[in-house]
Design an enzyme around this catalytic site. Structure first.
Site, PDB file in Angstrom:
ATOM      1  N   ALA A  62       0.830  -1.212   0.000  1.00  5.94           N
ATOM      2  CA  ALA A  62       0.000   0.000   0.000  1.00  5.94           C
ATOM      3  C   ALA A  62       0.862   1.258   0.000  1.00  5.94           C
ATOM      4  CB  ALA A  62      -0.938   0.001   1.206  1.00  5.94           C
ATOM      5  N   GLU A  63       1.895   1.282   0.837  1.00  8.92           N
ATOM      6  CA  GLU A  63       2.752   2.469   0.884  1.00  8.92           C
ATOM      7  C   GLU A  63       3.539   2.623  -0.414  1.00  8.92           C
ATOM      8  OE1 GLU A  63       5.514   5.221   3.620  1.00  8.92           O
ATOM      9  OE2 GLU A  63       4.574   3.456   4.501  1.00  8.92           O
ATOM     10  N   SER A  64       3.969   1.516  -0.976  1.00 12.37           N
ATOM     11  CA  SER A  64       4.730   1.577  -2.230  1.00 12.37           C
ATOM     12  C   SER A  64       3.889   2.143  -3.360  1.00 12.37           C
ATOM     13  CB  SER A  64       5.228   0.174  -2.607  1.00 12.37           C
ATOM     14  OG  SER A  64       6.113  -0.308  -1.615  1.00 12.37           O
TER      15      SER A  64
END
Length: 141
Positions: A62-64
């Protein structure tokens, strides 16, 4: 200027080389106006001890995808995106296969971007719902 999907995907996948994204086999697969998508295989390398997809690996996806998506809205030679907050709700277990993370812009300001990232399985069922806030900063040379 029209959105160049191939250029966007190449930039995101090139940025991922020699990083956690490469270690987790995250590949950016689709992009368009206001969204970016990436896929990650689910196998023992991203499992927790019970044999399920680790929540941390899900959040890393998700952060990537959310951070890379912000790069599509800025000039990466002059600006960079830094994740400053992320939250995740895990709603479905996953043992194997592939998960897809799709980031969609919620708010695009000059200095903050807010993204909703849905992590889904091959049938489109929700695995996790995440929210990421990115700060947009001048790139340090």
């Amino acid at each position: 200027m029209a959105f160049d999907k191939e250029k966007a995907l190449k930039m995101c996948n090139d940025f991922a080389k020699n990083t956690l994204m490469e270690t987790l086999n995250i590949v950016y697969t689709d992009a368009g106006e206001g969204f970016l998508e990436a896929k990650m295989p689910v196998n023992p390398s991203v499992h927790q001890p019970m044999g399920l997809l680790h929540g941390g690996a899900t959040v890393a996806l998700a952060e990537s995808v959310g951070s890379a998506a912000s790069l599509l809205f800025v000039n990466p030679e002059l600006q960079e995106a830094r994740g400053i907050e992320i939250s995740a709700n895990h709603v479905r277990a996953k043992r194997d296969g592939v998960v897809t993370g799709t980031a969609r812009i919620v708010h695009q300001g000059r200095s903050l971007h807010l993204w909703e990232v849905k992590i889904t399985d091959e049938q489109g069922r929700l695995v996790s719902l995440c929210k990421i806030t990115n700060m947009i900063l001048p790139r340090k040379r």
